[in-house]
Structures are given as C-alpha cells and as structure tokens.
Scaffold this motif. Structure first.
Motif, mmCIF file in Angstrom:
data_model
loop_
_atom_site.group_PDB
_atom_site.id
_atom_site.type_symbol
_atom_site.label_atom_id
_atom_site.label_comp_id
_atom_site.label_asym_id
_atom_site.label_seq_id
_atom_site.Cartn_x
_atom_site.Cartn_y
_atom_site.Cartn_z
ATOM 1 N N ASP A 151 0.846 -1.198 0.000
ATOM 2 C CA ASP A 151 0.000 0.000 0.000
ATOM 3 C C ASP A 151 0.878 1.242 0.000
ATOM 4 O O ASP A 151 1.977 1.241 0.553
ATOM 5 N N SER A 172 -5.526 9.858 -9.555
ATOM 6 C CA SER A 172 -6.562 8.881 -9.880
ATOM 7 C C SER A 172 -7.428 8.613 -8.658
ATOM 8 O O SER A 172 -7.046 8.921 -7.520
ATOM 9 N N LYS A 173 -8.585 8.012 -8.871
ATOM 10 C CA LYS A 173 -9.443 7.643 -7.747
ATOM 11 C C LYS A 173 -8.728 6.646 -6.840
ATOM 12 O O LYS A 173 -8.865 6.688 -5.618
ATOM 13 N N GLY A 174 -7.952 5.753 -7.445
ATOM 14 C CA GLY A 174 -7.203 4.785 -6.650
ATOM 15 C C GLY A 174 -6.184 5.453 -5.758
ATOM 16 O O GLY A 174 -6.013 5.073 -4.593
ATOM 17 N N GLN A 175 -5.467 6.454 -6.298
ATOM 18 C CA GLN A 175 -4.494 7.188 -5.490
ATOM 19 C C GLN A 175 -5.177 7.905 -4.338
ATOM 20 O O GLN A 175 -4.697 7.866 -3.196
ATOM 21 N N ALA A 231 -8.051 7.221 -2.865
ATOM 22 C CA ALA A 231 -8.549 6.267 -1.878
ATOM 23 C C ALA A 231 -7.408 5.708 -1.037
ATOM 24 O O ALA A 231 -7.528 5.573 0.187
ATOM 25 N N SER A 232 -6.292 5.386 -1.680
ATOM 26 C CA SER A 232 -5.166 4.782 -0.963
ATOM 27 C C SER A 232 -4.548 5.727 0.046
ATOM 28 O O SER A 232 -4.061 5.300 1.094
ATOM 29 N N ASN A 235 -6.911 0.813 6.131
ATOM 30 C CA ASN A 235 -7.452 -0.492 5.753
ATOM 31 C C ASN A 235 -8.823 -0.775 6.340
ATOM 32 O O ASN A 235 -9.511 -1.689 5.906
ATOM 33 N N ARG A 252 -13.577 2.268 0.836
ATOM 34 C CA ARG A 252 -12.887 2.933 -0.265
ATOM 35 C C ARG A 252 -13.738 2.969 -1.528
ATOM 36 O O ARG A 252 -13.219 3.048 -2.630
ATOM 37 N N ASP A 253 -15.019 2.921 -1.393
ATOM 38 C CA ASP A 253 -15.924 2.963 -2.535
ATOM 39 C C ASP A 253 -15.684 4.242 -3.330
ATOM 40 O O ASP A 253 -15.697 5.346 -2.784
ATOM 41 N N SER A 254 -15.470 4.107 -4.648
ATOM 42 C CA SER A 254 -15.200 5.273 -5.481
ATOM 43 C C SER A 254 -16.380 6.231 -5.499
ATOM 44 O O SER A 254 -16.213 7.438 -5.723
ATOM 45 N N GLY A 275 -8.999 10.693 -13.531
ATOM 46 C CA GLY A 275 -9.056 11.125 -12.139
ATOM 47 C C GLY A 275 -9.386 12.588 -12.012
ATOM 48 O O GLY A 275 -10.166 13.133 -12.795
#
Length: 222
Positions: free
Chosen positions: A43, A171-174, A176-177, A182, A186-188, A214
């Motif tokens: 992560d 990005s959405k992933g970045q 959320a992370s 944990n 982390r739902d977009s 993003g």
C-alpha cells in the motif's frame, strides 16, 4: 494523508492512532517488524512512524531494507534508545527524523506535519496555500480570502491532500489509498460525493475531472 504506525506498545498505539485520526490522517497499525517489512510494497503511505525495538525484526533492519529497496517514504523513528550513537545510526540508515521516548503527543504531531510539508516541497508552516485558498492544519480550518469555509472531516482530509498536490493528476485509486486506512470504506462513489461537496463549497472549477483518469486540483474558483 495516510500514515503507517509500526509500534509494538498497544498502549502507545491506542494513544497515537485516535490523535492522528482526529487531525485528519488515515492510520494503519502494525506491531511486528516482519509484518512491516513488506507493508510499503502492498500500500502507498505518505509517512511511516517506526519504533526501533520491535519484535520479529528490529526497526533499524526494517528501515535499512526499505531504503535498499528504494522506498523513499519519509520515516520518523520512535525509540527508547537515547544514546547519540544509536540516533546517528538511525539517521544514517535513512531516517528523516528522530523522537526519543517518552515524548509529548503534540510534538509528534508537529514533526509529522513538518515532514509531510518538507516532502511536498512546502514551507515550514502549518498553513497550505493554493489559488485563493488557505488551509491551516493546526486549526483544522480553511479560508478563501477573509471567508472561512466549513468542511466535514472527510472533506478536510481530501482538500488537504489535493492542496499538497496542486495541478497534479490524481486517480481515484491514489486518492482512496492515501485518504483511507485499511478499515475504511474505499468505494469510489464515496470519493465522488466528497469531490462534488467540495465543488459546491469552494467553486465548481476548483477540482477538474479528467474522464477515465481522475481529478486535478486547480485552486481556481468560479
């Protein structure tokens, strides 16, 4: 901003995690050096608070291996070891700052904030500025000129991360992370809700959407 706390004292972890979360940080906790070693590969973290006297694998060995692997995340060492030789060894192994136990939690918080600002090339102040906006990390407040803007905790965390990374595609992933630990959802769709709320409060052009990629924080309100 997401922090990894590696500390085997349950009492200290129970004290630090609520404090850090109260100030808008997502916090993951590990208590064993063997678990910490691969954590940065699994992560993305913005900062690590690392105890040296860990079970399984000493914190200094963990830090040395991280640096060998090219992990550049800033690391703040916590330790009960108070000799100058051990402090120097820790810094030579790649630590960015050093805090000896016992310490006051407020000092830890200030050092965390300073390390994060330094990592993002910011001045050594509690305030972030981007466009017409000023964010004060210590006061947990946001201003546009003379007007204070009231944000929820989640909105504040998101805006702070955007303001640490102005004009950068995230990005959405970045997002959320770096915003959620944990244990968090982390739902977009939740991210989109917070982005839209920030636009309503700050201005619709403050955050640009790049379809399929993003978001970009411009700091330009209309």
């Amino acid at each position: 901003m997401r922090i990894l706390l590696v500390e085997d004292s349950i009492a200290l972890a129970d004290q630090l995690m609520p404090m850090l979360r109260e100030h808008g940080y997502a916090v993951d906790w590990l208590a064993d050096g063997r678990d910490a070693l691969p954590a940065l590969n699994d992560d993305p973290f913005d900062l690590v608070i690392l105890d040296l006297g860990l079970p399984g694998l000493d914190g200094l060995q963990v830090l040395e291996q991280w640096r060998v692997e090219g992990q550049a995340v800033p690391v703040l060492i916590l330790t009960a070891r108070d000799s100058w030789a051990e402090r120097i060894e820790g810094l030579q192994s790649g630590a960015d700052d050093y805090l000896a136990k016992p310490f006051h939690p407020d000092e830890l918080l200030l050092r965390v904030q300073a390390l994060l600002r330094r990592t993002h090339g910011r001045a050594n102040t509690s305030q972030l500025t981007a466009g017409t906006f000023t964010l004060d990390e210590n006061r947990h407040s946001v201003w546009s000129g003379e007007e204070e803007i009231r944000l929820t905790g989640a909105e504040f965390r998101m805006l702070r991360y955007f303001m640490h990374n102005p004009d950068r595609l995230l990005s959405k992933g970045q997002l959320a992370s770096h915003l959620y630990d944990n244990e968090s959802d982390r739902d977009s769709n939740v991210l989109e809700v917070h982005v839209n709320r920030l636009r309503r409060k700050l201005g619709k052009t403050v955050i640009e959407t790049r379809r399929g990629q993003g978001y970009v924080f411009t700091g330009k309100a209309q």
